[in-house]
Motif scaffolding. Structure first.
Motif, PDB file in Angstrom:
ATOM      1  N   GLU A 279      89.618 -21.098  45.710  1.00 19.45           N
ATOM      2  CA  GLU A 279      88.838 -21.467  44.535  1.00 19.45           C
ATOM      3  C   GLU A 279      89.335 -22.735  43.858  1.00 19.45           C
ATOM      4  O   GLU A 279      88.553 -23.451  43.258  1.00 19.45           O
ATOM      5  N   TYR A 280      90.623 -22.985  43.917  1.00 17.02           N
ATOM      6  CA  TYR A 280      91.143 -24.106  43.137  1.00 17.02           C
ATOM      7  C   TYR A 280      91.601 -25.277  44.005  1.00 17.02           C
ATOM      8  O   TYR A 280      91.393 -26.423  43.636  1.00 17.02           O
ATOM      9  N   ALA A 281      92.255 -24.974  45.139  1.00 17.39           N
ATOM     10  CA  ALA A 281      92.878 -26.045  45.903  1.00 17.39           C
ATOM     11  C   ALA A 281      91.822 -27.002  46.432  1.00 17.39           C
ATOM     12  O   ALA A 281      90.756 -26.599  46.872  1.00 17.39           O
ATOM     13  N   GLY A 282      92.138 -28.277  46.370  1.00 15.39           N
ATOM     14  CA  GLY A 282      91.251 -29.277  46.950  1.00 15.39           C
ATOM     15  C   GLY A 282      91.365 -29.235  48.457  1.00 15.39           C
ATOM     16  O   GLY A 282      92.270 -28.585  49.002  1.00 15.39           O
ATOM     17  N   PRO A 283      90.455 -29.934  49.135  1.00 16.65           N
ATOM     18  CA  PRO A 283      90.470 -29.870  50.600  1.00 16.65           C
ATOM     19  C   PRO A 283      91.792 -30.343  51.187  1.00 16.65           C
ATOM     20  O   PRO A 283      92.230 -29.839  52.220  1.00 16.65           O
ATOM     21  N   ARG A 284      92.443 -31.306  50.499  1.00 14.61           N
ATOM     22  CA  ARG A 284      93.671 -31.836  51.094  1.00 14.61           C
ATOM     23  C   ARG A 284      94.818 -30.824  50.985  1.00 14.61           C
ATOM     24  O   ARG A 284      95.550 -30.597  51.935  1.00 14.61           O
ATOM     25  N   VAL A 285      94.946 -30.188  49.828  1.00 19.61           N
ATOM     26  CA  VAL A 285      95.987 -29.167  49.652  1.00 19.61           C
ATOM     27  C   VAL A 285      95.755 -28.030  50.638  1.00 19.61           C
ATOM     28  O   VAL A 285      96.672 -27.530  51.284  1.00 19.61           O
ATOM     29  N   ARG A 286      94.488 -27.642  50.737  1.00 18.39           N
ATOM     30  CA  ARG A 286      94.120 -26.559  51.636  1.00 18.39           C
ATOM     31  C   ARG A 286      94.525 -26.855  53.079  1.00 18.39           C
ATOM     32  O   ARG A 286      95.093 -26.012  53.773  1.00 18.39           O
ATOM     33  N   ALA A 287      94.244 -28.101  53.482  1.00 14.00           N
ATOM     34  CA  ALA A 287      94.512 -28.469  54.867  1.00 14.00           C
ATOM     35  C   ALA A 287      95.988 -28.358  55.188  1.00 14.00           C
ATOM     36  O   ALA A 287      96.373 -28.086  56.322  1.00 14.00           O
ATOM     37  N   VAL A 288      96.849 -28.574  54.196  1.00 17.72           N
ATOM     38  CA  VAL A 288      98.290 -28.495  54.441  1.00 17.72           C
ATOM     39  C   VAL A 288      98.802 -27.074  54.200  1.00 17.72           C
ATOM     40  O   VAL A 288      99.536 -26.509  55.011  1.00 17.72           O
ATOM     41  N   ALA A 289      98.382 -26.478  53.078  1.00 17.93           N
ATOM     42  CA  ALA A 289      99.000 -25.223  52.654  1.00 17.93           C
ATOM     43  C   ALA A 289      98.583 -24.037  53.525  1.00 17.93           C
ATOM     44  O   ALA A 289      99.383 -23.148  53.795  1.00 17.93           O
ATOM     45  N   LYS A 290      97.342 -24.044  53.958  1.00 15.89           N
ATOM     46  CA  LYS A 290      96.876 -22.875  54.705  1.00 15.89           C
ATOM     47  C   LYS A 290      97.620 -22.687  56.027  1.00 15.89           C
ATOM     48  O   LYS A 290      98.137 -21.611  56.299  1.00 15.89           O
ATOM     49  N   PRO A 291      97.733 -23.759  56.833  1.00 22.78           N
ATOM     50  CA  PRO A 291      98.524 -23.600  58.073  1.00 22.78           C
ATOM     51  C   PRO A 291      99.971 -23.240  57.788  1.00 22.78           C
ATOM     52  O   PRO A 291     100.564 -22.429  58.501  1.00 22.78           O
ATOM     53  N   LEU A 292     100.527 -23.819  56.708  1.00 25.99           N
ATOM     54  CA  LEU A 292     101.918 -23.510  56.376  1.00 25.99           C
ATOM     55  C   LEU A 292     102.085 -22.014  56.119  1.00 25.99           C
ATOM     56  O   LEU A 292     103.027 -21.372  56.599  1.00 25.99           O
ATOM     57  N   LEU A 293     101.131 -21.465  55.361  1.00 22.61           N
ATOM     58  CA  LEU A 293     101.192 -20.048  55.042  1.00 22.61           C
ATOM     59  C   LEU A 293     101.046 -19.218  56.307  1.00 22.61           C
ATOM     60  O   LEU A 293     101.689 -18.186  56.479  1.00 22.61           O
ATOM     61  N   GLU A 294     100.219 -19.730  57.217  1.00 20.68           N
ATOM     62  CA  GLU A 294      99.993 -18.944  58.421  1.00 20.68           C
ATOM     63  C   GLU A 294     101.153 -19.022  59.392  1.00 20.68           C
ATOM     64  O   GLU A 294     101.292 -18.160  60.266  1.00 20.68           O
ATOM     65  N   ILE A 295     102.007 -20.047  59.230  1.00 18.62           N
ATOM     66  CA  ILE A 295     103.220 -20.093  60.044  1.00 18.62           C
ATOM     67  C   ILE A 295     104.057 -18.843  59.773  1.00 18.62           C
ATOM     68  O   ILE A 295     104.658 -18.273  60.677  1.00 18.62           O
ATOM     69  N   LEU A 296     104.069 -18.413  58.526  1.00 23.64           N
ATOM     70  CA  LEU A 296     104.814 -17.202  58.170  1.00 23.64           C
ATOM     71  C   LEU A 296     104.409 -16.039  59.070  1.00 23.64           C
ATOM     72  O   LEU A 296     105.224 -15.209  59.441  1.00 23.64           O
ATOM     73  N   ALA A 297     103.103 -15.976  59.392  1.00 21.19           N
ATOM     74  CA  ALA A 297     102.618 -14.883  60.230  1.00 21.19           C
ATOM     75  C   ALA A 297     103.092 -15.034  61.665  1.00 21.19           C
ATOM     76  O   ALA A 297     103.114 -14.068  62.421  1.00 21.19           O
ATOM     77  N   GLY A 298     103.464 -16.265  62.045  1.00 23.33           N
ATOM     78  CA  GLY A 298     103.854 -16.479  63.430  1.00 23.33           C
ATOM     79  C   GLY A 298     105.340 -16.267  63.681  1.00 23.33           C
ATOM     80  O   GLY A 298     105.777 -16.238  64.821  1.00 23.33           O
ATOM     81  N   ILE A 299     106.139 -16.104  62.621  1.00 23.11           N
ATOM     82  CA  ILE A 299     107.582 -15.899  62.816  1.00 23.11           C
ATOM     83  C   ILE A 299     107.813 -14.511  63.398  1.00 23.11           C
ATOM     84  O   ILE A 299     107.311 -13.522  62.863  1.00 23.11           O
ATOM     85  N   PRO A 300     108.576 -14.420  64.481  1.00 19.60           N
ATOM     86  CA  PRO A 300     108.839 -13.096  65.065  1.00 19.60           C
ATOM     87  C   PRO A 300     109.579 -12.208  64.061  1.00 19.60           C
ATOM     88  O   PRO A 300     110.424 -12.696  63.297  1.00 19.60           O
ATOM     89  N   THR A 301     109.291 -10.915  64.083  1.00 20.62           N
ATOM     90  CA  THR A 301     109.858 -10.054  63.050  1.00 20.62           C
ATOM     91  C   THR A 301     111.373  -9.944  63.172  1.00 20.62           C
ATOM     92  O   THR A 301     112.049  -9.702  62.185  1.00 20.62           O
ATOM     93  N   ILE A 302     111.890 -10.170  64.386  1.00 21.28           N
ATOM     94  CA  ILE A 302     113.346 -10.088  64.525  1.00 21.28           C
ATOM     95  C   ILE A 302     114.018 -11.200  63.724  1.00 21.28           C
ATOM     96  O   ILE A 302     115.124 -11.042  63.190  1.00 21.28           O
TER      97      ILE A 302
END
Ligand SMILES: Nc1ncnc2c1ncn2[C@@H]1O[C@H](COP(=O)(O)OP(=O)(O)OP(=O)(O)O)[C@@H](O)[C@H]1O
Ligand SMILES: [Mg+2]
Lengths: 481, 265
Positions: A279-302
């Motif tokens: 709702e708030y982030a501009g397209p540029r923030v979104r383009a950077v922040a969203k993948p960054l957040l999704e990297i968290l999901a890619g870290i192995p749980t170990i």
């Protein structure tokens, strides 16, 4: 001929069939493709599929039936009298015959010639082929070994013949039909439907298989261990010598406690992050922040587990648990819960972000047009409209939390206990499943079988959560369509 | 157009409510509104007519700054309401939109109950002191939206479960519930039957006593029936603007004449 070779031959046949069918259809229309019911490639595809599908079905059935048939022949060759009705002895004899059969195959012996000999000469023939036969082995065992090798050879040849026959017959039938009036396109459509159904059947059957195997072992466990003690026992204390206490409640408590802490971290952070992103982030923030957040999901749980063990655990102990007098264990529910919460943030945020984005802009316009502010619009219109999806994402995160193992092993420890203090070490169902199975226990002891009962409990819990999530999503979905 | 009953209307020479000067709107590179200047009077109904895609909705959305929500949209020029430039930096668009209500072209009820849909605006702006007053506002608004009789027994049912025409009237009721000074209506009767249309037109006529209403419509008859002033848009230009009777009987621009007689559009 191996299965691989059969498959390659079949594929080649199908390719040939494709071109033949296509050509025949075009020829039957006198070269005028418009007179055909379907495009030429559908006739080709139809021939190819009619070649492949029955032949593959025959192959599948044959591959399943061959070992059964072989076992029957072997069993018949040994005969029931030799083992005297003792199942254990019978299986030993069969194993002996199998070893000899392997020897025969390895020595590349002339099986048919040996099988033609008298019982008395058999042992000698085996020895000549370079296979050691123990003194006093009953000739029927040798016969059984011969039967295994022979049946396998005949069987595989019959299989090749049958598969080839099915393929060729299928191709011929489809080729004959390839005329202008034949609705090849519809036939291909049906074949595609069949493939789709097959795929979903495989998925369902596998799931059912997993559940059933767990269920059988659980039943075995409950025969050896009283159900009431398992479900309502408050002590978890397995012993190798037997006489263990296998109460579920401490593990259940640990699982729930850790998951709860994780959700308390993940849900608000994930949800607010999702709202900011959509709702708030501009397209540029979104383009950077969203993948960054999704990297968290890619870290192995170990890796999260290591983080819990090395950094978060000692930090919490030194700064919170010890000063507050709540214990001095680095492994704690808090450690595992916090780290697991961080792991779950992207689950909550990216799913919620998607559902918030799916709320139509006209809904926001309606609210803004009435003079509502942005945050009022989000609170009163956007989030309620997206709520089913948000709840769904939270429940999915919860079932991940319940099933998580590595972070708990390294973060919360392995001590099964029921305690309210979040700075105390506790453990979960998943951790105990692992530790019960990696031990050197007899497989049929309740100490091992309890792992299956725990697994089934876990499965039922996550299943219930998923069903609940689906139900909520379905119940409230498309309110704004 | 002979069957059209065009009555001479007494347009009292009331003061100007909305005054637009040299308004241009761009969507990225698309030039949607080209140099439009218009004065919209208080206590009148003004109709915007014109072929599809000519920019009627776009211009309407400028008046309550709804174009702010579209990233690509850019508005230049001045729009004054009661003499105050609404694109001035000191103006709070949220405050403005409470004053300038809007009924959107596509019905967009919230996924809430019918009651909550209508009560949404009054709740946000604190228009009711208690539940009884809120109930009154909701009932009065639904009555004005000509939908009360159909929904009075199911105020708790979701607004999204209504038919298209009912949703349209619910949105009208929702917009009038906040008592705006100006009401912008984008094709409010596009999905309504003649009876509901007549009721909405009655509402528009009633609103005129206190407010100014701008209505976009594709029905010449409706424009002729409800409005005192008519503006004809074509390809982003304001081609002709004048008293409704004059526009429909003696249009000055040949494009206007072609449109109202059905040759373009
Ligand atoms: N969000 C948008 N982004 C880009 N271009 C837009 C957008 N909205 C409208 N336009 C363009 O602006 C022009 C005017 O559109 P507008 O919606 O104002 O037309 P309209 O007169 O309301 O038409 P209709 O009678 O069909 O509702 C059109 O050419 C349209 O393609
Ligand atoms: Mg429009």
């Amino acid at each position: 001929m191996t299965t691989g070779t059969i498959l390659i031959a079949l594929l080649a046949l199908a390719v040939v069939g494709y071109f033949l069918g296509r050509g025949r259809a075009v020829a039957s229309a006198g070269g005028d493709v418009r007179r055909l019911h379907s495009l030429p490639r559908f006739y080709g595809l139809n021939v190819a599929l009619t070649t492949l599908i029955p032949a593959l079905a025959v192959l599948a059935v044959g591959l399943l039936a061959l070992p059964i048939w072989t076992d029957l022949r072997v069993g018949a060759a040994i005969g029931p009298s030799l083992a005297g009705g003792d199942a254990g002895r019978q299986s030993l004899l069969i194993a002996q015959a199998d070893r000899l059969a392997e020897g025969l195959e390895g020595a590349d012996a002339n099986v048919a010639a040996i099988a033609a000999l008298d019982d008395g000469a058999l042992a000698g023939a085996f020895a000549d082929a370079g296979i050691a036969v123990r003194e006093g082995t009953d000739p029927s065992i040798l016969r059984a070994a011969l039967a295994r090798v022979g049946t396998q050879e005949t069987g595989s040849w019959m299989l090749v013949l049958l598969v080839g026959l099915a393929g060729v017959v299928g191709a011929l039938v489809a080729l004959r039909a390839s005329g202008p009036a034949f609705r090849a396109r519809n036939a291909v459509e049906r074949a595609i439907l069949g493939v789709l159904i097959l795929a979903s059947t495989i998925a369902i059957v596998t799931t059912a298989g997993i559940v059933l195997s767990m269920l059988f072992e659980t039943i075995n466990f409950l025969r050896a261990y009283p159900a009431a003690d398992f479900f309502f026992g408050t002590v978890w204390n397995p012993r190798f010598s037997g006489d263990s206490q296998l109460g579920l409640l401490p593990l259940l408590w640990g699982t729930m406690y850790v998951s709860l802490v994780a959700l308390i971290v993940a849900v608000p952070v994930g949800l607010l992050a999702a709202i900011y992103m959509s709702e708030y982030a501009g397209p540029r923030v979104r383009a950077v922040a969203k993948p960054l957040l999704e990297i968290l999901a890619g870290i192995p749980t170990i890796v999260y587990g290591l983080f819990a063990l090395v950094t978060v655990g000692p930090l919490l102990r030194d700064w919170f648990a010890q000063p507050l007098g709540l214990g001095n264990s680095a492994s704690s529910v808090m450690t595992a819960g916090l780290v697991m919460g961080v792991m779950l943030i992207p689950f909550v945020s990216s799913l919620s972000d998607d559902v918030i984005n799916a709320v139509p802009q006209s809904m926001r316009d309606g609210s803004l047009g009435l003079g509502a502010t942005k945050s009022e619009t989000i609170r009163q219109v956007v989030v309620p409209a997206a709520l089913p999806g948000i709840v769904g994402s939270i429940l999915l995160a919860a079932s991940r939390a319940i099933g998580e193992t590595m972070i708990v092993v390294l973060g919360a420890g392995a001590a099964a206990q029921m305690d309210l203090n979040p700075f105390e070490a506790m453990t979960t169902i998943t951790v105990k499943i692992v530790s019960q199975l990696v031990g050197d226990n007899d497989f049929n002891s309740p100490e091992t079988l309890v792992a299956f009962a725990l697994g089934l409990t876990l499965f039922v819990m996550t299943l219930a959560l998923n069903v609940l999530a689906l139900w909520i999503v379905r119940r409230y979905r498309e309110q704004y369509e | 157009m002979n069957d059209m009953r065009i009555t001479e209307r007494a347009v009292d020479l009331s003061e100007t409510k909305i005054s637009a000067r040299n308004v241009q709107v761009f969507y990225g590179d698309t030039h949607a509104i080209k140099d439009v200047s218009v004065d919209i009077a208080d206590k009148t109904v003004t109709a915007f007519i014109g072929p599809s895609g000519c920019g009627k909705s776009t211009f309407l959305r400028c008046i309550n700054r709804m174009n702010d929500t579209i990233d690509t949209a850019r508005v230049t020029g001045d729009i004054l309401i009661d003499g105050e430039d609404i694109y001035d930096r000191r103006v709070d668009p949220v405050q403005l939109r409470a004053k300038v209500g809007m009924v959107f072209q596509k019905p967009n009820p919230f996924p809430k109950s019918i009651y909550d849909n209508v009560a949404y605006g009054p709740r946000i702006h604190g228009l009711a002191r208690n539940k009884v007053e809120l109930d009154e506002i909701v009932e009065r608004s639904l009555r004005r939206g000509a939908i009360w009789d159909e929904v009075k027994d199911r105020l708790d049912a979701p607004g999204t479960g209504l038919s298209g025409g009912q949703q349209q009237r619910l949105c009208i009721a929702r917009a009038v519930a906040t008592e705006p000074e100006i009401l912008l209506m984008d094709e409010p009767c596009s999905a309504l039957d003649p009876i509901a249309t007549a009721q909405v037109e009655e509402l528009i006529d009633e609103l005129r006593r206190n407010y100014s209403v701008v209505i976009v419509t594709h029905s010449m008859q409706q424009a002729a029936r409800v409005s005192q002033k008519t503006a004809f848009f074509h390809l982003g230009h304001l081609v002709e603007y004048g008293e409704t009777g004059q526009i429909f009987t003696t249009p000055r621009d040949p494009r206007t004449e072609s449109y109202i007689t059905g040759r373009i559009g």
